[in-house]
Design a protein around this motif. Sequence first.
Motif, PDB file in Angstrom:
ATOM      1  N   THR A  32     -12.424  -8.014   5.262  1.00 46.03           N
ATOM      2  CA  THR A  32     -11.072  -8.360   4.833  1.00 46.03           C
ATOM      3  C   THR A  32     -10.127  -8.134   6.012  1.00 46.03           C
ATOM      4  O   THR A  32     -10.216  -7.102   6.687  1.00 46.03           O
ATOM      5  CB  THR A  32     -10.627  -7.504   3.640  1.00 46.03           C
ATOM      6  OG1 THR A  32     -11.513  -7.735   2.539  1.00 46.03           O
ATOM      7  CG2 THR A  32      -9.207  -7.836   3.220  1.00 46.03           C
ATOM      8  N   LEU A  34      -6.113  -7.939   7.006  1.00 43.80           N
ATOM      9  CA  LEU A  34      -4.694  -7.902   6.669  1.00 43.80           C
ATOM     10  C   LEU A  34      -3.916  -8.206   7.946  1.00 43.80           C
ATOM     11  O   LEU A  34      -4.154  -7.565   8.972  1.00 43.80           O
ATOM     12  CB  LEU A  34      -4.296  -6.532   6.126  1.00 43.80           C
ATOM     13  CG  LEU A  34      -5.145  -5.927   4.993  1.00 43.80           C
ATOM     14  CD1 LEU A  34      -4.599  -4.568   4.600  1.00 43.80           C
ATOM     15  CD2 LEU A  34      -5.186  -6.848   3.791  1.00 43.80           C
ATOM     16  N   TYR A  35      -2.998  -9.138   7.901  1.00 42.31           N
ATOM     17  CA  TYR A  35      -2.267  -9.481   9.118  1.00 42.31           C
ATOM     18  C   TYR A  35      -0.804  -9.804   8.791  1.00 42.31           C
ATOM     19  O   TYR A  35      -0.440  -9.937   7.622  1.00 42.31           O
ATOM     20  CB  TYR A  35      -2.926 -10.679   9.823  1.00 42.31           C
ATOM     21  CG  TYR A  35      -2.820 -11.997   9.076  1.00 42.31           C
ATOM     22  CD1 TYR A  35      -1.816 -12.912   9.398  1.00 42.31           C
ATOM     23  CD2 TYR A  35      -3.710 -12.320   8.060  1.00 42.31           C
ATOM     24  CE1 TYR A  35      -1.709 -14.120   8.706  1.00 42.31           C
ATOM     25  CE2 TYR A  35      -3.599 -13.504   7.373  1.00 42.31           C
ATOM     26  CZ  TYR A  35      -2.601 -14.413   7.697  1.00 42.31           C
ATOM     27  OH  TYR A  35      -2.489 -15.599   7.017  1.00 42.31           O
ATOM     28  N   SER A  51      -1.972  -5.794  12.211  1.00 46.61           N
ATOM     29  CA  SER A  51      -3.163  -6.265  11.504  1.00 46.61           C
ATOM     30  C   SER A  51      -4.206  -5.165  11.439  1.00 46.61           C
ATOM     31  O   SER A  51      -4.209  -4.231  12.248  1.00 46.61           O
ATOM     32  CB  SER A  51      -3.763  -7.491  12.203  1.00 46.61           C
ATOM     33  OG  SER A  51      -4.292  -7.132  13.471  1.00 46.61           O
ATOM     34  N   VAL A  78      -5.558 -11.919   4.287  1.00 47.41           N
ATOM     35  CA  VAL A  78      -4.401 -11.568   3.466  1.00 47.41           C
ATOM     36  C   VAL A  78      -3.169 -11.565   4.356  1.00 47.41           C
ATOM     37  O   VAL A  78      -3.029 -10.717   5.249  1.00 47.41           O
ATOM     38  CB  VAL A  78      -4.572 -10.188   2.801  1.00 47.41           C
ATOM     39  CG1 VAL A  78      -3.341  -9.843   1.973  1.00 47.41           C
ATOM     40  CG2 VAL A  78      -5.833 -10.151   1.937  1.00 47.41           C
ATOM     41  N   ASP A  79      -2.263 -12.503   4.125  1.00 47.52           N
ATOM     42  CA  ASP A  79      -1.007 -12.570   4.866  1.00 47.52           C
ATOM     43  C   ASP A  79      -0.014 -11.613   4.208  1.00 47.52           C
ATOM     44  O   ASP A  79       0.419 -11.826   3.064  1.00 47.52           O
ATOM     45  CB  ASP A  79      -0.454 -14.002   4.845  1.00 47.52           C
ATOM     46  CG  ASP A  79       0.798 -14.158   5.696  1.00 47.52           C
ATOM     47  OD1 ASP A  79       1.302 -13.140   6.234  1.00 47.52           O
ATOM     48  OD2 ASP A  79       1.282 -15.298   5.824  1.00 47.52           O
ATOM     49  N   LEU A  80       0.345 -10.542   4.906  1.00 46.18           N
ATOM     50  CA  LEU A  80       1.241  -9.524   4.345  1.00 46.18           C
ATOM     51  C   LEU A  80       2.692  -9.991   4.312  1.00 46.18           C
ATOM     52  O   LEU A  80       3.524  -9.373   3.637  1.00 46.18           O
ATOM     53  CB  LEU A  80       1.135  -8.237   5.156  1.00 46.18           C
ATOM     54  CG  LEU A  80      -0.243  -7.571   5.130  1.00 46.18           C
ATOM     55  CD1 LEU A  80      -0.276  -6.408   6.107  1.00 46.18           C
ATOM     56  CD2 LEU A  80      -0.602  -7.102   3.730  1.00 46.18           C
ATOM     57  N   VAL A  85       2.209  -1.550   4.889  1.00 48.97           N
ATOM     58  CA  VAL A  85       0.950  -1.022   4.365  1.00 48.97           C
ATOM     59  C   VAL A  85       0.832   0.435   4.794  1.00 48.97           C
ATOM     60  O   VAL A  85       1.056   0.759   5.960  1.00 48.97           O
ATOM     61  CB  VAL A  85      -0.257  -1.821   4.905  1.00 48.97           C
ATOM     62  CG1 VAL A  85      -1.565  -1.171   4.466  1.00 48.97           C
ATOM     63  CG2 VAL A  85      -0.203  -3.266   4.423  1.00 48.97           C
TER      64      VAL A  85
END
Length: 318
Positions: A32, A34-35, A51, A78-80, A85
């Motif tokens: 996964t 996250l970026y 990211s 997953v585009d934050l 986070v």
Amino acid sequence: MTKVLTRLLVSIAVPLCAGATLSMQAQICNETVLYNGKIATMDQRDTMASSVTIDGDRIVAVGTANGIPKHALCARLVDLKGRRVIPGLIDSHNHIVQVSLRPGHDVRIEVAASIAEAQQLIRGKAATVPASDRITASGGWSPEQFVEDRMPTQADLDAADSSHPIYVQTGFDGPAATNSKGRPFFEERGIKVGPDGSIAANAPTVAAYNALESTRTFEDAKRGALDVMAYAASVGLTMSDDKGGPWPIDTPGAQGLAETSNRTNSVNPFNGYDAILALGREGKMLTRLRIFFYMQDTTPALPFLKARLNTQFQDFGD
């Protein structure tokens, strides 16, 4: 001809094996990414990354450059969208197991600053559950948090929702209140409900709570555990150090342990953890859980400790 057939079978088998390998890799892909966010790394430099790449349960890369970092083709992206986070939080002292056992569909109203806000939270919960199911808010809140500085009344709860039985209780011993839809349940069991829907503190509230608890099924307990874990995760909590719950205190001369509690914050030492254990076996736990046993023996016979040791969990945890 045999040699030709053998070569043909080998040439067919190779791509089939390759396809099977690719299919297997796709099935076990756990990456996964996250970026495009603000990710608190909590390192010595207090780096704020953009990211992070996670493989299974391990962080394998942290990036500060813009854009999507290098990743596997099968990765979930997953585009934050600029959101923050933080690392998962661990609550070092709570009673999440006891909360999971609360009867009905529990709604968290401790964040409400007024009865109107509490009504809105109840209304939101009501929209997600069948009309015949009970909505409850037991413990974790206080009338003093509301600007009105009072308990909600039957009229308040009716205004929040009239299609579900509603029960709200402050503290472990009340007082409590119910709406018009919930009133008959208690009155049929000899529990006095005031004209304004109020149920007096101490014995009346404990009786009301125990009456509700008697209707709880094992599936209800599992759902309650999933609900409270989902709520915990929604506020960033990923692990709880659960400190258990009391059971009737062993008093001099008492024989063994009582079968029912005399307060509403208990966790039965014999079956109180069954729903959590079942979810663990089914792989459905949403947050991590560390269990502490609550001891309150007052006599050398140690009946409470013995009950705990006799109901110890086998192969608990993963």
